[in-house]
Design a protein around this motif. Structure first.
Motif, short mmCIF file in Angstrom:
data_model
loop_
_atom_site.label_atom_id
_atom_site.label_comp_id
_atom_site.label_asym_id
_atom_site.label_seq_id
_atom_site.Cartn_x
_atom_site.Cartn_y
_atom_site.Cartn_z
N ALA A 62 0.82 -1.21 0.00
CA ALA A 62 0.00 0.00 0.00
C ALA A 62 0.86 1.26 0.00
CB ALA A 62 -0.93 0.00 1.20
N LEU A 63 1.91 1.30 0.81
CA LEU A 63 2.73 2.51 0.88
C LEU A 63 3.56 2.69 -0.39
CD1 LEU A 63 3.85 2.67 4.62
CD2 LEU A 63 1.87 3.69 3.48
N ARG A 64 3.94 1.62 -1.04
CA ARG A 64 4.58 1.76 -2.34
C ARG A 64 3.61 2.37 -3.35
NH1 ARG A 64 7.91 -3.96 -2.45
NH2 ARG A 64 9.98 -3.09 -2.10
N PHE A 65 2.38 1.88 -3.33
CA PHE A 65 1.35 2.41 -4.24
C PHE A 65 1.11 3.89 -3.98
CE2 PHE A 65 -3.03 3.51 -5.19
CZ PHE A 65 -3.23 2.98 -6.46
N LEU A 66 0.98 4.28 -2.71
CA LEU A 66 0.71 5.68 -2.37
C LEU A 66 1.88 6.59 -2.74
CD1 LEU A 66 -1.09 5.16 1.06
CD2 LEU A 66 -2.14 5.89 -1.10
N ARG A 67 3.07 6.07 -2.64
CA ARG A 67 4.21 6.88 -3.07
C ARG A 67 4.17 7.08 -4.59
NH1 ARG A 67 10.70 6.89 -3.21
NH2 ARG A 67 10.75 8.94 -4.17
N ARG A 68 3.92 5.99 -5.32
CA ARG A 68 3.92 6.09 -6.78
C ARG A 68 2.80 6.99 -7.30
NH1 ARG A 68 3.09 1.09 -7.81
NH2 ARG A 68 0.94 1.24 -8.52
N GLU A 69 1.61 6.88 -6.69
CA GLU A 69 0.45 7.61 -7.19
C GLU A 69 0.38 9.05 -6.68
OE1 GLU A 69 -1.68 6.45 -9.50
OE2 GLU A 69 -0.37 4.69 -9.60
N THR A 106 5.76 -7.08 -4.13
CA THR A 106 7.05 -7.63 -4.57
C THR A 106 7.79 -6.67 -5.48
OG1 THR A 106 5.91 -8.73 -6.41
CG2 THR A 106 6.26 -10.00 -4.41
N ALA A 107 7.24 -5.47 -5.69
CA ALA A 107 7.89 -4.51 -6.57
C ALA A 107 9.19 -3.99 -5.96
CB ALA A 107 6.96 -3.33 -6.86
N GLY A 108 10.15 -3.63 -6.80
CA GLY A 108 11.39 -3.10 -6.29
C GLY A 108 11.34 -1.65 -5.96
N GLN A 138 9.53 -4.51 10.33
CA GLN A 138 9.69 -5.21 9.06
C GLN A 138 9.41 -4.29 7.88
OE1 GLN A 138 7.57 -8.99 8.90
NE2 GLN A 138 7.69 -9.12 11.12
N ALA A 139 8.34 -3.50 7.97
CA ALA A 139 7.98 -2.62 6.86
C ALA A 139 9.03 -1.54 6.64
CB ALA A 139 6.62 -1.98 7.12
N ALA A 140 9.57 -0.97 7.72
CA ALA A 140 10.58 0.08 7.59
C ALA A 140 11.82 -0.45 6.88
CB ALA A 140 10.94 0.62 8.96
N ARG A 141 12.22 -1.68 7.22
CA ARG A 141 13.42 -2.26 6.61
C ARG A 141 13.24 -2.46 5.10
NH1 ARG A 141 14.04 -7.44 5.83
NH2 ARG A 141 12.45 -7.95 7.39
N VAL A 142 12.06 -2.96 4.70
CA VAL A 142 11.82 -3.23 3.28
C VAL A 142 11.58 -1.93 2.50
CG1 VAL A 142 10.30 -4.40 1.64
CG2 VAL A 142 10.91 -5.52 3.79
N LEU A 143 10.83 -1.02 3.09
CA LEU A 143 10.45 0.20 2.38
C LEU A 143 11.62 1.15 2.19
CD1 LEU A 143 6.98 0.83 4.04
CD2 LEU A 143 7.38 0.44 1.61
N ARG A 144 12.65 1.02 3.00
CA ARG A 144 13.81 1.91 2.88
C ARG A 144 14.39 1.85 1.47
NH1 ARG A 144 16.55 -0.10 6.98
NH2 ARG A 144 15.19 0.95 8.47
N ALA A 159 12.75 1.37 -1.18
CA ALA A 159 11.80 1.95 -2.12
C ALA A 159 11.64 3.45 -1.92
CB ALA A 159 10.44 1.26 -1.97
N GLY A 160 12.50 4.04 -1.06
CA GLY A 160 12.42 5.48 -0.84
C GLY A 160 11.27 5.92 0.02
N VAL A 161 10.76 5.03 0.86
CA VAL A 161 9.66 5.36 1.78
C VAL A 161 10.21 5.26 3.19
CG1 VAL A 161 7.37 4.74 2.61
CG2 VAL A 161 7.92 4.49 0.18
N ASP A 162 10.00 6.31 4.00
CA ASP A 162 10.55 6.38 5.35
C ASP A 162 9.45 6.28 6.40
OD1 ASP A 162 13.16 6.82 4.38
OD2 ASP A 162 12.75 8.96 4.16
#
Length: 391
Positions: free
Chosen positions: A145-152, A389-391, A174-180, A182-185
């Motif tokens: 969801a946070l990847r989507f919200l960043r992209r959109e 699973t997006a990068g 877990q989310a903070a480690r993966v999202l880092r 993807a440029g999401v903090d």
């Protein structure tokens, strides 16, 4: 002097049928505490599942009998209650929607003696014998969801507010480690005692968010708040957030929000509020509409509405339903024991109101949707599964 009220008649204990007569499931859902607001919907969904299973021939030919246990009590108390049912041979399985703190106490009490279906979105990592977790995982719900919200929308900086127990802390980590990557903090977590009823607690949390969101503070201005709050805690936070006017400056996202919480907060608190889950009542597939109609029938029968409209079934209700349907699916030919459940959680798929769910190596994979709150309902914006699973 007023006449003394008559003493209520004692309620006789429920007769639990023998294993020859029924397939007996300890239904563990909350009826008190911060998650208690989900109890009526979870119960209605469970009874719908039991009815459908019985219509299709039962579990290995046996009708389903639900033995209800309040998961809103202290975790140790829930574990003692369910453990005693298992000790006495009064249940053939344990299933339901409840918090991870309850699961951590309950799994050792069940100890692999009967199947245990944990039907809740959770932090991952459960490996107990006979335990199957059928809910969404952080990668599917939060990361996607946070990847989507960043992209959109370009939103990339999120302050974290969560209840202080295992699910919010592990999910945020877990989310903070993966999202880092993807440029999401995810930053500045604020942890609140689970079940806080003191409005001053929420006012202090909101005041701290206001301070961190002040552009004059010299640090990067956040875009939103990641809410990892349960039930009435989320409702109280949303009310305080709205009263402070922060909904004009920050959006909110929650992976643990349903229509019941929107009703509790009031339509004025839903501005800029997003959620992700496998299920939302706004889904319009044939399976979704059939589930919603069956849910309404059982909610009226179990809870009663007193002339009010039946609430929309939230994700907690649908999760309860799909957990019981999975257990019955495994038990189509023979009564499922822990060994059969352990084998099935390695590789199994089954149909649910929000689409096919697949178990692979003990991890449940869902089709996950992102939705925006509009008053007391959610409007589904789209399927964000690919973003897990997006990068």
């Amino acid at each position: 002097m007023p006449e003394a009220a008559p003493r209520p008649e004692p309620v006789p204990p429920e007769r639990v049928p023998s294993s020859r007569d029924a397939y007996r499931v300890a239904l563990v859902v909350p009826r008190q505490g911060p998650a208690g607001m989900f109890g009526p919907s979870c119960r209605a969904a469970a009874h719908l599942a039991a009815e459908e299973v019985d219509t299709a021939g039962g579990v290995a030919g046996r009708p389903v009998h639900l033995v209800e246990v309040d998961a809103g009590a202290a975790p140790a108390e829930v574990a003692r209650t369910v453990g005693a049912l298992v000790d006495r041979g009064e249940v053939d399985a344990v299933a339901g929607w409840h918090l991870s703190s309850v699961r951590q106490a309950l799994a050792p009490a069940v100890a692999g003696r009967v199947p245990y279906v944990y039907a809740t979105a959770y932090e991952g990592g459960e490996v107990g014998d006979g335990v199957v977790c059928t809910g969404e995982l952080p990668g599917e719900q939060v990361v996607s969801a946070l990847r989507f919200l960043r992209r959109e929308f370009g939103w990339r900086r999120w302050l974290v507010v969560g209840d202080d127990y295992v699910w919010p802390r592990a999910t945020a980590h877990q989310a903070a480690r993966v999202l880092r990557t993807a440029g999401v903090d995810l930053t500045a977590p604020l942890w609140v005692p689970l079940g806080s009823t003191d409005e001053r607690v929420w006012e202090r949390v909101v005041a701290e968010l206001d301070r961190q969101a002040d552009p004059r503070g010299g640090s990067a201005v956040p875009d939103g708040v990641l809410m990892l709050l349960v039930g009435s805690d989320g409702v109280r936070f949303n009310r305080a957030f709205h009263r402070a006017g922060l909904d004009a400056r920050l959006v909110r996202f929650s992976p643990f929000m349903d229509e019941t919480m929107l009703l509790g907060g009031g339509p004025e608190t839903s501005r800029g509020l997003f959620a992700s889950a496998g299920w939302f009542a706004g889904l319009t597939s044939a399976a979704a509409l059939e589930f919603s109609a069956g849910f309404a029938r059982h909610y009226e029968r179990l809870v009663g509405v007193g002339g009010l409209a039946v609430p929309s079934p939230g994700t907690m209700a649908e999760s309860t339903y799909l957990g019981l349907r999975w257990l019955a699916d495994v038990g189509r030919r023979a009564v499922p024991g822990p060994r059969e459940v352990d084998a099935a959680r390695s590789a199994w798929s089954w149909d649910t109101p929000h689409g096919t769910v697949r178990l692979d190596g003990g991890r449940a994979h869902h089709r996950v949707h992102l939705a925006a709150a509009t008053g007391a309902e959610f409007e589904v914006l789209g399927d964000v599964t690919a973003d897990s699973t997006a990068g």
